[in-house]
Design a protein around this motif. Sequence first.
Motif, short mmCIF file in Angstrom:
data_model
loop_
_atom_site.label_atom_id
_atom_site.label_comp_id
_atom_site.label_asym_id
_atom_site.label_seq_id
_atom_site.Cartn_x
_atom_site.Cartn_y
_atom_site.Cartn_z
N LEU A 1 0.84 -1.20 0.00
CA LEU A 1 0.00 0.00 0.00
C LEU A 1 0.87 1.25 0.00
CD1 LEU A 1 -3.06 1.03 0.43
CD2 LEU A 1 -2.38 1.31 2.81
N VAL A 2 1.83 1.28 0.94
CA VAL A 2 2.64 2.49 1.13
C VAL A 2 3.67 2.64 0.00
CG1 VAL A 2 4.33 3.64 2.61
CG2 VAL A 2 2.34 2.51 3.62
N PHE A 3 4.47 1.59 -0.21
CA PHE A 3 5.55 1.74 -1.20
C PHE A 3 5.01 1.74 -2.63
CE2 PHE A 3 8.05 0.73 2.55
CZ PHE A 3 9.05 1.69 2.44
N GLY A 4 3.84 1.16 -2.84
CA GLY A 4 3.19 1.28 -4.15
C GLY A 4 2.90 2.74 -4.46
N ALA A 5 2.34 3.46 -3.47
CA ALA A 5 2.01 4.88 -3.66
C ALA A 5 3.28 5.72 -3.79
CB ALA A 5 1.16 5.37 -2.49
N LEU A 6 4.29 5.41 -2.97
CA LEU A 6 5.54 6.19 -3.03
C LEU A 6 6.22 5.97 -4.39
CD1 LEU A 6 7.06 5.75 0.57
CD2 LEU A 6 5.36 7.41 -0.26
N GLY A 7 6.19 4.74 -4.87
CA GLY A 7 6.77 4.44 -6.18
C GLY A 7 6.03 5.17 -7.29
#
Length: 207
Positions: free
Chosen positions: A128-134
Amino acid sequence: MLSFKSLAFAAAVAFGALSTAFAAPAVVGSEVVARDLVAARGVAVILTDVHTKIQPHILELNSLVKANATVEVVTPIVVEIKGVVVDAVVEVIALAGASADVILAGVDGGVQVTVAVLAQIIADLLILVFGALGFVLSICADVTVMIPCLCIVADVIGCLICAVFSLVGSLLVGIIGAVVVLIAAILPVIAQLNILVLVNVFAGVKL
Ligand SMILES: *[C@@H]1O[C@H](CO)[C@@H](O)[C@H](O)[C@H]1NC(C)=O
């Protein structure tokens, strides 16, 4: 009709009684009960709660387009997420002395979490988090300027996951390896943001 206070008190006593067979506080002051209630949240519940609370902010990150993928727009969003995550880190650390049945309590309060169940919860949160940051990294005009901004949240998520691993590592053997196989898609983002706590812990896993 019961007041909110007495309802909360009854709930806290019931929850405390369910969560630990050994706690028998001589003094049942509201302070004591309040702490028991907090301690009764296991890792699975804490992480699921973080997931729910940060979801609206993640949606905001995923709504960005090149024109508003700027440090000015992104900073207040990641600061909000950081606030939620920091509270969770404190709560996980506070579980250090708790018994395994408290730490591993299932989300529904029933069966304890297994390696597979907790790995999925951790992986879902990381994705969830690193998908959005990426995604933000992929659309922003200047990656060099954006990276420190995204690290505001990436670093504390790293901190949270490491706190969880150190808490459950001896109870759920193989948890780190079980997470790594689920998060292959976001490992490059973790590496790009250079979240050392996660890079190092995942690098140590033999697949
Ligand atoms: C960014 O801009 C897009 C397109 O105008 C808009 O839909 C989106 O809500 C904006 N996101 C934020 C967080 O301002």
